[in-house]
Design an enzyme around this catalytic site. Structure first.
Site, PDB file in Angstrom:
ATOM      1  N   HIS A 187       3.499   3.779  12.933  1.00  0.00           N
ATOM      2  CA  HIS A 187       3.161   4.538  12.800  1.00  0.00           C
ATOM      3  C   HIS A 187       2.875   5.687  13.696  1.00  0.00           C
ATOM      4  CE1 HIS A 187      -0.355   2.011  10.983  1.00  0.00           C
ATOM      5  NE2 HIS A 187      -0.152   2.281  10.485  1.00  0.00           N
ATOM      6  N   GLU A 215      -4.983   1.941   2.788  1.00  0.00           N
ATOM      7  CA  GLU A 215      -5.563   1.063   3.631  1.00  0.00           C
ATOM      8  C   GLU A 215      -5.397   1.394   5.363  1.00  0.00           C
ATOM      9  OE1 GLU A 215      -2.267   0.149   6.510  1.00  0.00           O
ATOM     10  OE2 GLU A 215      -2.984  -2.095   6.848  1.00  0.00           O
ATOM     11  N   GLU A 216      -4.508   2.219   5.212  1.00  0.00           N
ATOM     12  CA  GLU A 216      -4.938   2.652   6.933  1.00  0.00           C
ATOM     13  C   GLU A 216      -6.587   3.114   7.270  1.00  0.00           C
ATOM     14  OE1 GLU A 216      -2.637   2.029   8.340  1.00  0.00           O
ATOM     15  OE2 GLU A 216      -0.457   2.114   7.681  1.00  0.00           O
ATOM     16  N   ASP A 245       6.206   1.823   7.095  1.00  0.00           N
ATOM     17  CA  ASP A 245       4.492   1.046   6.746  1.00  0.00           C
ATOM     18  C   ASP A 245       3.677   2.159   5.644  1.00  0.00           C
ATOM     19  OD1 ASP A 245       1.887   0.942   9.283  1.00  0.00           O
ATOM     20  OD2 ASP A 245       2.180   0.196   6.475  1.00  0.00           O
ATOM     21  N   HIS A 297       1.087  -1.459  -0.339  1.00  0.00           N
ATOM     22  CA  HIS A 297       0.175   0.193   0.044  1.00  0.00           C
ATOM     23  C   HIS A 297       0.759   1.311  -0.076  1.00  0.00           C
ATOM     24  CE1 HIS A 297      -0.177   1.006   4.620  1.00  0.00           C
ATOM     25  NE2 HIS A 297       0.368  -0.126   4.457  1.00  0.00           N
TER      26      HIS A 297
END
Lengths: 341, 345
Positions: free
Chosen positions: A310, A199-200, A171, A62
């Site tokens: 994150h 995606e998140e 990420d 992603h």
């Protein structure tokens, strides 16, 4: 591949605003496969191999990262915001952010000196926070930022320690870097590469990408939490840096195909690629959307262990990223060739 | 370098516990205008001679909050203790530099959400946290030992309207104000009395640098420059100064009413923006100790309004630094209280 990763990690592109990173990736891969972009913004690439694939395989990484979106501008010119994707309050307080427009801001923090007793020992909730861009009032602020504008942590890529990298958005720019690198090499078998969006915020791009491609199998290249840090007992660490990519057997959204999971470990052993299980049922990734797409897709998740996921300072190991790339390359051949029925 | 460039260089540099990054920059810059000496454990003195040796001391602490390594474990994780008022709430995933035998970049660990109890919003103790050096234990122990200093890593940036953000604006903003004053006084030429600039060390640990330096100098009067709380939505406005509202003039029982009054009148005469900062007693600045030097030194206080104190995202308004330096320049050129003193004698 790390030159790719450095640039990727410095492109601000939170969920729903992936254009900048998609365009950058498109430029890198356009001459290596047939590209198209679907309605949600996923970049889908068909890579021709020397041989036709027996199993239609989709590789997913992603493009989006977690970030912030402005919900309101106060009379005094401060910005209320909410997170895009999951960000823990402990890594939000007193951080620098950068808007997609390039404007700088800070997430403020009430000085402890001005707090009484109990308040000092508590983290404020995200709703209580605000971003300061140095505006003199609402009208002034609105010249630079409006409700709906997005920002990300302002953090640059660096290398430190013994072969570690520290950056925002590992990420899943690490997954994107691996996928770009794979596309630029000769492939033995055809496969599809999907650089997915959103995606998140609910595995959304992967859903439409999987529908459009209708694969029979998929490999999701992700980043996952590594808690191999001070104060965490070994059995709670999930996975560790330097031990190779983490393979998932189950997480919050997917119970993974056991044959593929076992085959990946076998392949890693045969090719002397370090590899570890993701030793927890936690989190989720695009496999959640892909494996239950259409009539079902056999899915493997290969994840790069990442500390402080994150946050502005995600930490991963170069060797794990290289090992993940090697394992994905190997499994692409084994799956697409049809040897793993 | 212009004010913003100097401030940014000072902000990004490290300066505590003997680390001399900020001091080196200050020494280089002050040397253009004054005779410079380093004293004590890391303070800087710069003197501009005047027509007599009545001495006005202008102080700004140059040290920043930081930490000290207490142990290095077998996995390369480093434990620390605070040197100054560290805001532990802001440490998770925060980049730092560990000053071992070489600078070692690190990141404060952050507990992943899946390991947190759902209602957990309490802040851990500093002793429960650790810095991730990314090094294996053996190598970490070779490079880092207990006693190594640890500072925050943060590059400064401009916001809108002349506001800037960075770490250690407490008190590099004060240092920048003194530097600006030194330049203005140097360019103005003659001075009625001697002005000594003190960039003092260890304020964050209890005003220690200022205490010993002031003892050695025994000035006739002094003005300390520091930062104070700037306006912010989560703080009642009567407890803060407004960014852009000018120099915060300290008014307190412990500050000299003569110095304070003089500063106030000069600000009015020269149309320099000031705003009152009223305190009931000790000011929590070097003014508290300078004023008790030997038999006492009349002391005033000017502060620059600052948001998010003791974090890496401190915010100030550049124009407020200029207001402070303009006022100090006017004060020094007027001879401070030296005329009054001569009348008294």
């Amino acid at each position: 591949m790390f030159d790719l990763l450095k640039e990727l990690c410095e492109i601000p592109a939170p969920s729903g605003r992936e254009d900048a990173v998609r365009e950058w990736i498109f430029e890198k891969v356009a001459s290596y496969g047939a590209c198209r972009v679907d309605a949600l913004g996923n970049l889908l690439v068909l890579k021709q191999g020397r041989k036709r694939a027996s199993v239609k395989l989709m590789l997913d990484a992603h493009m989006d990262e977690v970030g912030f979106i402005v919900t309101a501008v106060t009379e005094e010119g401060f910005l209320k915001f909410t997170t895009v994707g999951g960000i823990d309050p402990s890594v939000l307080l007193a951080r620098r952010v950068i808007f997609l427009s390039g404007a700088a801001g800070v997430i403020s923090a009430k000085p402890v000196h001005l707090m009484e007793g109990e308040e000092r020992k508590k983290l404020p909730k995200t709703e209580a926070l605000f971003i300061d861009i140095g505006a003199s009032g609402r009208q002034d602020a609105e010249q630079y930022v409006l409700p709906g504008d997005m920002a990300v942590f302002d953090s640059s890529y660096s290398e430190f320690g013994e072969g570690l990298i520290k950056a925002r958005a590992v990420d899943d720019r690490a997954g994107c870097a691996i996928l770009i690198d794979l596309l630029r090499q000769e492939a033995e078998y055809d496969f599809y590469a999907a650089f997915t969006v959103q995606e998140e915020v609910g595995l959304r791009g992967a859903r439409t990408a999987a529908f459009g491609l209708a694969p029979e199998a998929a490999i999701v290249i992700e980043a996952t939490t590594a808690a191999d840090i001070a104060g965490v007992a070994v059995e709670k660490q999930v996975c560790g840096l330097g031990k190779g990519p983490a393979l998932s057997f189950m997480d919050g959204s997917t119970l993974y195909d056991k044959a593929y999971y076992d085959a990946a470990f076998a392949a890693a052993e045969e090719k002397s690629i370090p590899c570890q299980p993701k030793a927890a049922v936690a989190g989720g990734n695009n496999a959640g959307a892909i494996h239950a797409s259409g009539e079902g897709v056999r899915t493997l998740a290969v994840s790069i262990p990442c500390r402080y996921l994150h946050s502005a300072s995600c930490v991963s190991s170069r060797s794990d990223i290289e090992a993940a790339a090697a394992l994905v390359r190997e499994m692409t051949v084994r799956i697409a060739s049809g040897t793993l029925r | 370098m212009n004010l913003q460039e100097i401030l940014f260089a000072l902000s990004e540099a490290s300066g505590m516990g003997g680390l001399s990054g900020a001091l080196d920059i200050a020494e280089r810059e002050f040397s253009r205008y004054a005779r410079v000496t380093t004293i004590g454990s890391g303070s800087l003195l710069a003197e501009l001679p005047g027509e007599n040796d009545y001495r006005i001391l202008l102080d700004a602490h140059i040290d920043e909050i930081g930490m000290m390594v207490t142990s290095v474990d077998d996995d390369g994780f480093v434990r620390v203790a605070a040197a100054g008022g560290i805001d532990v709430r802001t440490l998770a995933a925060q980049p730092v530099t560990v000053w071992g035998t070489e600078p070692v970049p690190g990141v404060f660990c952050s507990t992943p959400p899946h390991l947190k109890k759902s209602s957990e919003d309490t802040v851990p103790e500093l002793s429960e946290l650790a810095v991730d050096t990314g090094l294996p234990g053996g190598r970490a122990k070779k490079l880092v030992a207990p006693g190594s200093r640890v500072t925050f890593s943060q590059n400064p940036a401009a916001l809108q309207n002349g506001l800037v953000t960075g770490k250690s604006l407490d008190n590099r903003a004060g240092v920048a104000a003194l530097l600006q004053t030194a330049r203005d006084l140097y360019e103005a030429g003659s001075l009625p009395c001697t002005v000594t600039f003190l960039l003092s060390d260890q304020e964050e640990l209890g005003c220690r640098g200022a205490k010993t330096a002031a003892f050695g100098l025994n000035p006739d009067e002094a003005v300390a420059v520091d930062v104070s709380f700037g306006n912010s939505p989560d703080v009642p406005s009567h407890k803060t100064g407004k960014l852009g509202g000018g120099a915060m003039l300290g008014i307190s029982p412990v500050l000299s009413p003569f110095v304070t009054d003089r500063l106030q009148r000069l600000a009015h005469e020269e149309e320099i923006p000031v705003q009152p900062e009223v305190m009931g007693g000790a000011t929590s600045t070097n003014a508290d100790v300078i004023s008790l030097t030997k038999s006492g030194v009349p002391c005033g206080l000017l502060s620059i309004p600052l948001r998010n104190m003791h974090t890496t995202v401190e915010v100030i308004q550049l124009e407020d630094i200029r207001s402070v330096s303009r006022l100090l320049t006017a004060y020094a050129r007027s001879g401070g209280l030296s005329n009054n003193r001569r009348n008294e004698r």
